[in-house]
Design a protein around this motif. Structure first.
Motif, PDB file in Angstrom:
ATOM      1  N   PRO A 131      -1.822 -80.967  -6.821  1.00  0.00           N
ATOM      2  CA  PRO A 131      -1.844 -79.548  -6.455  1.00  0.00           C
ATOM      3  C   PRO A 131      -1.356 -78.654  -7.598  1.00  0.00           C
ATOM      4  N   THR A 132      -0.442 -79.137  -8.374  1.00  0.00           N
ATOM      5  CA  THR A 132       0.066 -78.362  -9.491  1.00  0.00           C
ATOM      6  C   THR A 132      -1.022 -78.199 -10.547  1.00  0.00           C
ATOM      7  N   LYS A 152      -4.262 -78.385 -10.057  1.00  0.00           N
ATOM      8  CA  LYS A 152      -5.290 -77.496  -9.516  1.00  0.00           C
ATOM      9  C   LYS A 152      -4.874 -76.043  -9.631  1.00  0.00           C
ATOM     10  N   ALA A 153      -3.630 -75.756  -9.350  1.00  0.00           N
ATOM     11  CA  ALA A 153      -3.135 -74.379  -9.442  1.00  0.00           C
ATOM     12  C   ALA A 153      -3.149 -73.897 -10.887  1.00  0.00           C
ATOM     13  N   GLN A 154      -2.785 -74.794 -11.813  1.00  0.00           N
ATOM     14  CA  GLN A 154      -2.797 -74.419 -13.227  1.00  0.00           C
ATOM     15  C   GLN A 154      -4.223 -74.153 -13.713  1.00  0.00           C
ATOM     16  N   ALA A 164      -5.396 -70.860 -12.317  1.00  0.00           N
ATOM     17  CA  ALA A 164      -4.764 -69.742 -13.026  1.00  0.00           C
ATOM     18  C   ALA A 164      -5.409 -69.553 -14.398  1.00  0.00           C
TER      19      ALA A 164
END
Length: 197
Positions: free
Chosen positions: A9-10, A12-14, A17
């Motif tokens: 999830p980290t 994917k979020a990066q 962004a």
């Protein structure tokens, strides 16, 4: 395994962004390029108008829709749009202009030292050459007839050559506001003479 799931999830979020930042940068670059193009067009139009060209389009200082085109008017169209010449006078000027441009282009013969120009040289048909020459000769005679109607007066002929033939506005042809009114008056007389017969 737990660490990998925690990182996914980290990651994917990066990525999301980073993609968002790239999109924002592309949009900002496109806006800056669009503004630069609009500024360049506005400057070109302003310079053309300062030289006396008649340019139709969005008014200076007003925000116009993105796809609003600019169009340069020739001298006869500008005078007709302002209501300064009649339709008959405009038609006479257009006839003069067409003949003038046909005669003027007669002498432009393309030449090259290379044997090939965009492919093998294909000589034009004799009929085409003769037809072109006859049409140019007819245009030359017609221009002489138009100038005879103007009694060969140098000011009348020069006004017709500049505004009807070269398609300049009176201000462009005269080189400024001061003499533009005089040139316009001379042209009106010439067009009335041409329209009479």
């Amino acid at each position: 395994m737990r660490d990998r799931k925690a990182k996914d999830p980290t990651l994917k979020a990066q990525r999301a962004a980073r993609n968002r930042l790239v999109r924002l940068e592309q949009q900002a670059r496109a806006r800056a390029e669009s503004a630069a193009v609009a500024d360049g067009v506005a400057e070109t139009v302003a310079l053309s108008r300062a030289r006396g060209a008649a340019v139709v389009g969005p008014e200076p200082g007003r925000r116009a829709p993105r796809d609003t085109p600019y169009r340069r008017l020739n001298g006869l169209d500008w005078l007709a749009a302002k209501g300064r010449i009649s339709e008959e006078a405009k038609a006479a000027g257009e006839r003069y202009g067409w003949v003038y441009r046909r005669v003027k282009l007669e002498k432009s013969i393309p030449s090259t030292l290379d044997v090939r120009v965009r492919g093998p040289f294909v000589p034009p048909a004799l009929e085409d050459v003769l037809a072109h020459g006859e049409a140019t000769d007819a245009a030359r005679r017609r221009l002489a007839e138009f100038r005879r109607r103007l009694s060969g007066h140098p000011d009348l002929v020069a006004a017709c050559d500049a505004i009807c033939g070269e398609e300049q506005t009176p201000r462009e042809a005269a080189g400024g506001e001061r003499d533009a009114g005089r040139l316009e008056a001379v042209l009106k007389v010439a067009l009335e003479l041409l329209a009479m017969s």
